[in-house]
Design an enzyme around this catalytic site. Structure first.
Site: not given
Ligand code: 13P
Length: 277
Positions: A10, A12, A100, A102, A172, A178, A217
């Protein structure tokens, strides 16, 4: 039941279309040294990069599936700034991430909206990757399983039985995204097993076929242990998916995990045979 691991990157809101092409090519170079037919890989660039990635994947015959990060639930209409599932399908997109954390936290997406998007993706003959996960506060209050169960029941409400058969769910935990702090493999396994049970409660008999990814992560150092867990069928990778070397090492870890799971299964069968003798 054997479930092909799915490792998804992903990206982003990172990389313009030129950078995206480079990443596809670099990743293909990194992976070319390994055989990874047992693992599926999907790349989820920003919308504006999709056409360029599609062209390079097609022209260079790269072994990646194309993915998107979001879509609207309507096919077309006066929805300024939005992109429909049908438009993504035309670009050979196979997987669309929906819900997601976010998008849930920053763009107000409720389980009902996520359910409508997941259904739109499935109706357009693509596979939704439906994301769920608890916040730190919810985990500390001992509510992680309850939160994930509620999200799953709400977000999967509009899918038919046939659509469940190809579904992908990503667990997740929000506190792991992150932050560099991944869930302990045992905790991630427990949550993915719970999610599978909930899915099976929603539609009896489908749970064992649904692929459940862990995200939060995921890095080369923790990928193998996470992916070796029996209910974790892949990873949804954020930060590390922007680095071709790291992402290729995560795909490698998935391969290693497949090999060790297969060996453990064979040893168990052999034990059983020996006991029957
Ligand atoms: P990270 O791997 O940067 O923690 O992000 C995970 C994520 O949100 C994947 O959709």
């Amino acid at each position: 039941m054997s479930r092909t691991p799915l490792i998804s990157g992903n990206w982003k809101m990172h990389l313009n279309h030129l950078e995206a092409i480079q990443l596809c090519q670099k990743l293909s170079y990194e992976l070319a040294r390994h055989r990874y037919e047992q693992v599926e890989v999907s790349l989820h660039p920003p919308f504006v990069d999709l056409r360029s990635c599609q062209t390079v994947i097609d022209a260079d015959r790269l072994e990646f599936k194309l993915g998107a990060q979001n879509c609207h639930d309507q096919n077309q209409g006066a929805f300024t700034g939005e992109v429909s599932a049908a438009m993504l399908a035309k670009l050979d997109v196979s997987y669309v991430i929906v819900g997601h954390s976010e998008r849930r936290a920053l763009f107000g997406e409720t389980d009902e909206i996520v359910a409508a998007k997941a259904a739109a993706v499935a109706e357009a003959d693509m596979t939704p990757i439906v994301c769920v996960g608890e916040t730190l506060e919810e985990r500390e209050a001992g509510r992680a399983a309850e939160v994930v169960s509620t999200q799953l029941r709400g977000s999967l409400a509009k899918l038919s039985r046939a659509q469940f058969e190809t579904l992908v769910v990503a667990y997740e935990p929000v506190w792991a995204i992150g932050t560099g702090r991944n869930a302990e493999p045992r905790d991630a396994q427990e949550m993915c097993a719970t999610a599978r049970q909930v899915i099976d409660d929603i539609r009896r008999g489908v749970g064992s076929g649904v692929r459940i990814q862990y995200g939060g992560s995921v890095k080369p150092v923790n990928a193998q242990e996470l992916l070796a867990q029996p209910d974790i069928d892949g990873a949804l990778v954020g930060g590390a998916s922007l680095d071709p070397v790291q992402f290729a090492r995560i795909v490698q870890a998935a391969l290693q995990a497949c090999i060790s799971i297969k060996a453990a299964r064979q040893a168990k069968n052999q034990d059983r045979k020996n006991q029957d003798r």
